[in-house]
Scaffold this motif. Sequence first.
Motif, short mmCIF file in Angstrom:
data_model
loop_
_atom_site.label_atom_id
_atom_site.label_comp_id
_atom_site.label_asym_id
_atom_site.label_seq_id
_atom_site.Cartn_x
_atom_site.Cartn_y
_atom_site.Cartn_z
N LEU A 1 -1.63 7.28 -1.21
CA LEU A 1 -2.37 6.02 -1.06
C LEU A 1 -1.88 5.24 0.15
O LEU A 1 -2.68 4.68 0.90
CB LEU A 1 -2.22 5.17 -2.32
CG LEU A 1 -2.96 5.66 -3.56
CD1 LEU A 1 -2.61 4.78 -4.75
CD2 LEU A 1 -4.45 5.69 -3.33
N ASP B 1 -3.13 6.64 3.49
CA ASP B 1 -4.54 6.38 3.79
C ASP B 1 -4.94 5.00 3.28
O ASP B 1 -6.02 4.82 2.73
CB ASP B 1 -5.39 7.48 3.15
CG ASP B 1 -6.68 7.72 3.90
OD1 ASP B 1 -6.84 7.15 5.00
OD2 ASP B 1 -7.53 8.46 3.39
N ILE B 2 -4.10 4.02 3.51
CA ILE B 2 -4.31 2.68 2.95
C ILE B 2 -5.59 2.03 3.48
O ILE B 2 -6.24 1.28 2.77
CB ILE B 2 -3.08 1.78 3.20
CG1 ILE B 2 -3.17 0.52 2.34
CG2 ILE B 2 -2.93 1.46 4.66
CD1 ILE B 2 -3.00 0.74 0.88
N VAL C 1 -8.46 3.30 1.36
CA VAL C 1 -8.37 2.75 0.01
C VAL C 1 -8.85 1.30 0.00
O VAL C 1 -9.63 0.89 -0.86
CB VAL C 1 -6.91 2.84 -0.52
CG1 VAL C 1 -6.76 2.10 -1.83
CG2 VAL C 1 -6.51 4.29 -0.66
N THR C 2 -8.43 0.53 0.99
CA THR C 2 -8.85 -0.87 1.09
C THR C 2 -10.35 -0.97 1.31
O THR C 2 -11.03 -1.80 0.70
CB THR C 2 -8.11 -1.57 2.25
OG1 THR C 2 -6.71 -1.37 2.06
CG2 THR C 2 -8.41 -3.04 2.28
#
Length: 70
Positions: free
Chosen positions: A19, A22-23, A26-27
């Motif tokens: 997570l 690849d934030i 995700v956001t």
Amino acid sequence: MDRVLADDLHALHSLVSGLRRDIHAVTAAFSTSWSSGQVEGHVTRVKLLKRMGFGRANLDLLRRRVLRSP
């Protein structure tokens, strides 16, 4: 995420690492109004048609059923 990494739950450490890696994606998944629900519905319908013809039908019949069903 920091609390999970501080715990002894090693099984979740790789999830949190992924997570964080690849934030931005995700956001964006939680902040945009886009939804893949309609696409997922079509995928589920095609899978159902495929299962119904398992062992009895070939690719041509499956193609006709997918294109003709509503």
